[in-house]
Design a protein around this motif. Structure first.
Motif, mmCIF file in Angstrom:
data_model
loop_
_atom_site.group_PDB
_atom_site.id
_atom_site.type_symbol
_atom_site.label_atom_id
_atom_site.label_comp_id
_atom_site.label_asym_id
_atom_site.label_seq_id
_atom_site.Cartn_x
_atom_site.Cartn_y
_atom_site.Cartn_z
ATOM 1 N N ASN A 98 0.857 -1.198 0.000
ATOM 2 C CA ASN A 98 0.000 0.000 0.000
ATOM 3 C C ASN A 98 0.885 1.236 0.000
ATOM 4 O OD1 ASN A 98 -2.455 -1.376 0.011
ATOM 5 N ND2 ASN A 98 -2.480 -1.574 2.239
ATOM 6 N N TYR A 122 -5.028 6.906 2.798
ATOM 7 C CA TYR A 122 -5.522 5.987 3.826
ATOM 8 C C TYR A 122 -6.820 5.252 3.455
ATOM 9 C CZ TYR A 122 -7.687 4.207 7.995
ATOM 10 O OH TYR A 122 -8.325 3.368 8.869
ATOM 11 N N HIS A 125 -6.721 2.726 0.677
ATOM 12 C CA HIS A 125 -5.973 1.509 1.027
ATOM 13 C C HIS A 125 -6.717 0.677 2.064
ATOM 14 C CE1 HIS A 125 -2.256 3.618 -0.689
ATOM 15 N NE2 HIS A 125 -2.355 2.493 -1.351
ATOM 16 N N THR A 129 -7.507 -3.121 1.047
ATOM 17 C CA THR A 129 -7.019 -4.247 1.853
ATOM 18 C C THR A 129 -8.185 -5.106 2.329
ATOM 19 O OG1 THR A 129 -5.218 -2.796 2.581
ATOM 20 C CG2 THR A 129 -5.498 -4.856 3.791
ATOM 21 N N SER A 146 2.086 -1.283 4.736
ATOM 22 C CA SER A 146 1.458 0.044 4.651
ATOM 23 C C SER A 146 2.534 1.120 4.795
ATOM 24 C CB SER A 146 0.421 0.204 5.771
ATOM 25 O OG SER A 146 -0.621 -0.735 5.605
ATOM 26 N N CYS A 181 -2.470 5.470 8.468
ATOM 27 C CA CYS A 181 -1.872 4.289 7.795
ATOM 28 C C CYS A 181 -1.118 3.418 8.803
ATOM 29 C CB CYS A 181 -0.900 4.733 6.696
ATOM 30 S SG CYS A 181 -1.675 5.498 5.276
ATOM 31 N N ALA A 185 -1.988 -0.362 10.146
ATOM 32 C CA ALA A 185 -1.076 -1.516 10.052
ATOM 33 C C ALA A 185 -1.043 -2.278 11.381
ATOM 34 C CB ALA A 185 0.321 -1.055 9.667
#
Ligand SMILES: NC(=O)c1ccc[n+]([C@@H]2O[C@H](COP(=O)([O-])OP(=O)(O)OC[C@H]3O[C@@H](n4cnc5c(N)ncnc54)[C@H](OP(=O)(O)O)[C@@H]3O)[C@@H](O)[C@H]2O)c1
Length: 300
Positions: A98, A122, A125, A129, A146, A181, A185
């Motif tokens: 990402n 953000y 992604h 995901t 990420s 982000c 993660a």
């Protein structure tokens, strides 16, 4: 001992998606993964740029398997389209990188009504995901990487006004997106562990790397760029923490990788720490709930 790409095993038979792979760090990550034998999907918003990047990779690695697929992370419709097309075409996904991002643009809202940095960096992604998680979790030894930033320290999560409808501050908005982000993660790893999945969620930051990301910075910084580039690392150097997070044998879920020298601005990749806000588990749960509500993507 310092990690480097030569120490990573061949990746033949593995599939990687790299977002924003046509230029900058994403391009260097895609190039390195192709060199290692991965099938690499360049997930880019502009197909002409993606095809040019693919041609560059094939010039260096003629036998590489590289595919271009359209993805605009600031559009939930595009994210859904990409995930559906990917899942139709591939049965497994080993590495989701990402990477795509923008920094400090003038205030705009995405077509979904999100502040542009939160959207592209953000929320896009987060949705991507979530939609690819079924294929990731059924792939042995898969990883999600990420991209965060030293800028995760610049801003908190504005639960009451995440889209900066009042008082847009482009620096704080970039900081918020990169903190999000990183929190994502860590939270994804907690959830993967709880549900017994072996997919790893890790984060990385490149330090400071001379790329197009700085296009919205004041002209003076751009004029001085020959000087500042002495401090910056190359895009290839900046890609190393991402590659370490994706391929390092000693990487564990929830690790965060960055450069090892000059206050993490440059140098060989290593595991690094992050600020207290990024480790706030209660806030991470709130951010997760908000992200599901905003994107409409509910994680299993
Ligand atoms: N460079 C640094 O010093 C630095 C420091 C900390 C963190 N980072 C992070 O590293 C990542 C890569 O940045 P970079 O330095 O390589 O920047 P870059 O050279 O500007 O590349 C950014 C990439 O993201 C793509 N992108 C932007 N918005 C997108 C969208 N809505 N949908 C799909 N792709 C989109 C761009 O596509 P186009 O070419 O079409 O615009 C480009 O491929 C970012 O997440 C950034 O926040 C970079």
């Amino acid at each position: 001992m310092t990690w480097n790409l030569n120490s990573a095993p061949k990746q033949t038979g593995r599939i990687a998606v790299v977002t924003g792979a046509n230029i900058g760090l994403g391009f260097e990550v895609a190039m390195a993964l192709a060199e290692k034998g991965c099938t690499v999907v360049l997930a880019c918003r502009n197909m002409q740029k993606a095809e040019a990047a693919k041609a560059d990779i094939l010039t260096k690695h003629a036998k590489a398997t590289v595919t271009c697929m359209q993805l605009d992370l600031s559009s939930l419709k595009s994210v859904h389209g990409f995930a559906a097309a990917f899942s139709k075409r591939y049965a497994t996904l080993d590495l989701l990188i990402n990477n795509a991002g923008i920094m400090m643009p003038p205030y705009t809202l995405s077509e979904d009504g999100f502040e542009s940095q939160l959207a592209a960096n953000y929320l896009g992604h987060f949705a991507l995901t979530g939609l690819l998680l079924p294929v990731l979790t059924k792939t042995a030894n898969s990883r999600v990487v990420s991209l965060s930033s030293l800028a995760h320290k610049w801003g908190g999560i504005r639960l009451d006004d995440p889209q900066f409808k009042t008082g847009y501050d482009k620096k704080k908005a970039y900081g918020q997106s990169k903190l999000a982000c990183l929190m994502f993660a860590y939270e994804l790893q907690r959830r993967l562990t709880q549900s017994g999945h072996t997919t790893l969620s890790v984060a990385a930051h490149p330090g400071v790397s001379a790329t197009n990301l700085f296009q919205h910075m004041p002209k003076i910084i751009q004029v001085l760029s020959p000087l500042t580039s002495l401090m910056f690392q190359s895009a290839k150097g900046g890609a190393q923490p991402t590659l370490y997070a994706a391929l390092g044998a000693d990487i564990q879920g929830g690790d965060y990788c960055g450069p090892s020298a000059m206050g993490e601005m440059r140098g060989a990749p290593c595991k690094v720490g992050s600020n207290r806000a990024s480790r706030d588990i209660a806030m991470a749960a709130k951010l997760w709930a908000l992200s599901e509500e905003l994107t409409g993507v509910r994680y299993p």
